[in-house]
Scaffold this motif. Structure first.
Motif, mmCIF file in Angstrom:
data_model
loop_
_atom_site.group_PDB
_atom_site.id
_atom_site.type_symbol
_atom_site.label_atom_id
_atom_site.label_comp_id
_atom_site.label_asym_id
_atom_site.label_seq_id
_atom_site.Cartn_x
_atom_site.Cartn_y
_atom_site.Cartn_z
ATOM 1 N N ALA A 176 -23.371 9.977 91.914
ATOM 2 C CA ALA A 176 -23.240 11.039 92.899
ATOM 3 C C ALA A 176 -23.044 12.362 92.170
ATOM 4 C CB ALA A 176 -22.051 10.767 93.817
ATOM 5 N N VAL A 177 -23.392 13.462 92.826
ATOM 6 C CA VAL A 177 -23.213 14.794 92.245
ATOM 7 C C VAL A 177 -22.484 15.687 93.245
ATOM 8 C CG1 VAL A 177 -25.248 14.652 90.747
ATOM 9 C CG2 VAL A 177 -25.477 15.550 93.093
ATOM 10 N N LEU A 178 -21.890 16.752 92.736
ATOM 11 C CA LEU A 178 -21.180 17.716 93.577
ATOM 12 C C LEU A 178 -21.974 19.008 93.643
ATOM 13 C CD1 LEU A 178 -18.579 18.599 95.137
ATOM 14 C CD2 LEU A 178 -17.719 19.431 92.921
ATOM 15 N N LEU A 179 -22.277 19.470 94.850
ATOM 16 C CA LEU A 179 -22.984 20.742 95.048
ATOM 17 C C LEU A 179 -21.979 21.872 95.211
ATOM 18 C CD1 LEU A 179 -25.669 19.606 97.675
ATOM 19 C CD2 LEU A 179 -25.940 19.770 95.189
ATOM 20 N N THR A 180 -22.151 22.944 94.450
ATOM 21 C CA THR A 180 -21.278 24.113 94.587
ATOM 22 C C THR A 180 -22.129 25.379 94.569
ATOM 23 O OG1 THR A 180 -20.871 24.517 92.220
ATOM 24 C CG2 THR A 180 -19.466 22.881 93.315
ATOM 25 N N ILE A 181 -21.700 26.369 95.344
ATOM 26 C CA ILE A 181 -22.438 27.630 95.461
ATOM 27 C C ILE A 181 -21.467 28.786 95.268
ATOM 28 C CG2 ILE A 181 -23.815 29.083 97.006
ATOM 29 C CD1 ILE A 181 -24.638 26.328 98.357
ATOM 30 N N ASP A 182 -21.708 29.591 94.241
ATOM 31 C CA ASP A 182 -20.854 30.736 93.917
ATOM 32 C C ASP A 182 -21.368 32.026 94.566
ATOM 33 O OD1 ASP A 182 -19.453 28.960 92.375
ATOM 34 O OD2 ASP A 182 -19.622 30.107 90.513
ATOM 35 N N ASP A 183 -20.502 33.035 94.525
ATOM 36 C CA ASP A 183 -20.831 34.396 94.988
ATOM 37 C C ASP A 183 -21.179 34.448 96.473
ATOM 38 O OD1 ASP A 183 -20.448 35.067 92.355
ATOM 39 O OD2 ASP A 183 -22.573 35.281 91.871
ATOM 40 N N ALA A 184 -20.507 33.631 97.250
ATOM 41 C CA ALA A 184 -20.739 33.607 98.701
ATOM 42 C C ALA A 184 -19.682 34.466 99.399
ATOM 43 C CB ALA A 184 -20.665 32.161 99.187
ATOM 44 N N PRO A 185 -19.925 34.870 100.643
ATOM 45 C CA PRO A 185 -21.212 34.795 101.329
ATOM 46 C C PRO A 185 -21.938 36.132 101.211
ATOM 47 C CG PRO A 185 -19.455 35.213 102.915
ATOM 48 C CD PRO A 185 -18.836 35.272 101.542
ATOM 49 N N ASP A 186 -22.799 36.246 100.201
ATOM 50 C CA ASP A 186 -23.521 37.497 99.961
ATOM 51 C C ASP A 186 -24.644 37.668 100.987
ATOM 52 O OD1 ASP A 186 -24.653 39.776 98.948
ATOM 53 O OD2 ASP A 186 -25.225 38.933 97.020
ATOM 54 N N ARG A 187 -25.817 37.123 100.707
ATOM 55 C CA ARG A 187 -26.944 37.327 101.630
ATOM 56 C C ARG A 187 -27.539 36.026 102.172
ATOM 57 N NH1 ARG A 187 -31.230 41.244 98.958
ATOM 58 N NH2 ARG A 187 -32.113 40.979 101.054
ATOM 59 N N TYR A 188 -27.417 34.949 101.427
ATOM 60 C CA TYR A 188 -28.126 33.721 101.792
ATOM 61 C C TYR A 188 -27.208 32.528 102.050
ATOM 62 C CZ TYR A 188 -31.944 36.555 99.981
ATOM 63 O OH TYR A 188 -32.831 37.586 99.769
ATOM 64 N N ALA A 189 -25.917 32.722 101.923
ATOM 65 C CA ALA A 189 -24.981 31.593 102.022
ATOM 66 C C ALA A 189 -25.015 30.904 103.389
ATOM 67 C CB ALA A 189 -23.564 32.059 101.707
ATOM 68 N N VAL A 190 -25.090 31.670 104.460
ATOM 69 C CA VAL A 190 -25.119 31.063 105.795
ATOM 70 C C VAL A 190 -26.398 30.235 105.972
ATOM 71 C CG1 VAL A 190 -25.184 31.490 108.272
ATOM 72 C CG2 VAL A 190 -23.650 32.844 106.824
ATOM 73 N N GLU A 191 -27.514 30.790 105.507
ATOM 74 C CA GLU A 191 -28.786 30.050 105.557
ATOM 75 C C GLU A 191 -28.689 28.762 104.737
ATOM 76 O OE1 GLU A 191 -33.228 30.524 103.594
ATOM 77 O OE2 GLU A 191 -32.116 32.349 104.101
ATOM 78 N N MET A 192 -28.067 28.847 103.572
ATOM 79 C CA MET A 192 -27.912 27.669 102.710
ATOM 80 C C MET A 192 -27.014 26.625 103.377
ATOM 81 S SD MET A 192 -27.538 29.755 99.102
ATOM 82 C CE MET A 192 -27.770 28.437 97.906
ATOM 83 N N ALA A 193 -25.961 27.106 104.017
ATOM 84 C CA ALA A 193 -25.057 26.182 104.717
ATOM 85 C C ALA A 193 -25.792 25.462 105.846
ATOM 86 C CB ALA A 193 -23.858 26.946 105.261
ATOM 87 N N LYS A 194 -26.629 26.174 106.573
ATOM 88 C CA LYS A 194 -27.392 25.551 107.665
ATOM 89 C C LYS A 194 -28.335 24.480 107.130
ATOM 90 C CE LYS A 194 -27.259 29.475 110.875
ATOM 91 N NZ LYS A 194 -28.062 30.538 111.542
ATOM 92 N N THR A 195 -28.982 24.774 105.995
ATOM 93 C CA THR A 195 -29.886 23.799 105.381
ATOM 94 C C THR A 195 -29.125 22.547 104.960
ATOM 95 O OG1 THR A 195 -31.368 25.538 104.568
ATOM 96 C CG2 THR A 195 -31.477 23.387 103.469
ATOM 97 N N LEU A 196 -27.978 22.748 104.300
ATOM 98 C CA LEU A 196 -27.181 21.611 103.833
ATOM 99 C C LEU A 196 -26.631 20.793 104.999
ATOM 100 C CD1 LEU A 196 -25.286 23.292 100.862
ATOM 101 C CD2 LEU A 196 -27.121 21.603 100.709
ATOM 102 N N LYS A 197 -26.226 21.467 106.056
ATOM 103 C CA LYS A 197 -25.704 20.744 107.223
ATOM 104 C C LYS A 197 -26.799 19.901 107.861
ATOM 105 C CE LYS A 197 -23.128 21.210 111.525
ATOM 106 N NZ LYS A 197 -22.172 20.144 111.112
ATOM 107 N N GLU A 198 -27.990 20.464 107.948
ATOM 108 C CA GLU A 198 -29.123 19.719 108.509
ATOM 109 C C GLU A 198 -29.417 18.469 107.683
ATOM 110 O OE1 GLU A 198 -33.923 20.400 109.170
ATOM 111 O OE2 GLU A 198 -32.593 22.152 109.088
ATOM 112 N N LEU A 199 -29.177 18.586 106.371
ATOM 113 C CA LEU A 199 -29.446 17.476 105.459
ATOM 114 C C LEU A 199 -28.227 16.575 105.249
ATOM 115 C CD1 LEU A 199 -31.432 19.510 102.771
ATOM 116 C CD2 LEU A 199 -32.405 17.849 104.371
ATOM 117 N N SER A 200 -27.118 16.906 105.923
ATOM 118 C CA SER A 200 -25.857 16.153 105.778
ATOM 119 C C SER A 200 -25.423 16.081 104.314
ATOM 120 C CB SER A 200 -25.992 14.743 106.360
ATOM 121 O OG SER A 200 -26.287 14.799 107.737
#
Length: 271
Positions: free
Chosen positions: A83-107
């Motif tokens: 298993a791996v851990l996904l992490t996203i730095d420098d949020a929420p600048d411009r794309y973080a909400v979009e990225m969160a929606k994508t990840l939520k859709e993909l569970s």
């Protein structure tokens, strides 16, 4: 004689008339009987007392623990090692909400490490709240993304605590994780992070700040096929357009290789 007879007859008739009036009783008008309501005791409905049971929310049992030697996540007991851990730095600048929606859709769970200067306005705070409400963990990435080794202890304290205060005001709780900009910590920052109840972490690998990986295809390829990919890898990404574009393909390719994604809430040290 006739006169006497007539007089006698008149007297007899008068007598009979008088007797008739005496015997006849005057008609008595019946009183209308009013119906009086039957007196009743007030009906008291028995209301069953509802006793609210205290709902105890059990924290998820820790499944992984951080290995500070290489910043990977090691399984505890029977947790899946692949298993791996996904992490996203420098949020929420411009794309973080979009990225969160994508990840939520993909569970696919992840940690969003936030900078204080990206949660100054009401709109930015709303973005942070939206990410949190989608179920993602929030980490502290300092107020202005400074190198902590170049900062005084007072500056380090302000950089770390100010983010905690803002995040708590927006989502109702402090960040659970801390990642220093550039991966640079000091003895003071480590002590303060521990005091604040956050888990200090770094990363295993990341590439999206390098020029040759600033497009979705090349970034996806290197993240999934790098020699540094290992069980429990702590993957570093940023709030960037090309990373947002690569995210879906990246998740799908990791899964094609039979990798799971670690839920940050199951990491030991944030109970």
């Amino acid at each position: 004689m006739k006169l006497t007879t007539w007089i006698m007859s008149a007297i007899i008739l008068l007598g009979l008339s008088a007797c008739s009036n005496v015997d006849e009783k005057p008609e008595v008008e019946k009183e209308t009987e009013e119906t009086t309501p039957v007196s009743q005791e007030p009906v008291i409905e028995e209301v069953e007392e509802v006793v609210e049971e205290e709902v105890i929310v059990e924290e998820p049992e820790p499944l992984y623990q951080l290995n500070e030697a290489n910043w990977t996540l090691e399984p505890i007991k029977d947790a899946n090692p692949k298993a791996v851990l996904l992490t996203i730095d420098d949020a929420p600048d411009r794309y973080a909400v979009e990225m969160a929606k994508t990840l939520k859709e993909l569970s696919a769970p992840a940690i969003f490490f936030v900078n204080g200067h990206f949660i100054d306005t009401d709109e930015e705070k709303a973005n942070l709240k939206a990410i949190y409400d989608m179920g993602f963990s929030i980490g502290n990435h300092t107020q202005t993304h400074v190198n902590l080794k170049d900062s005084s202890e007072e500056q380090q304290k302000d950089e770390i605590l100010k983010v905690n205060e803002t995040v708590e005001a927006v989502i109702g709780e402090k960040p659970k994780f801390f990642r220093a900009p550039f991966g640079v910590n000091t003895d003071f920052s480590r002590s303060l992070v521990l005091q604040e109840g956050m888990l200090l972490m770094n990363w295993t690998y990341g590439y999206d700040w390098e020029k040759q990986y600033m497009d979705a295809a090349s970034l996806t390829n290197i993240m999934v096929n790098t020699e540094y990919l290992t069980n429990g890898a702590n993957l570093l990404m940023h709030d960037r357009e090309w990373t947002a574009d690569a995210l879906r393909g990246m998740v799908e390719e990791f899964r094609a290789k039979d990798y799971d994604f670690i839920d940050p809430t199951t990491i030991k040290g944030i109970e």
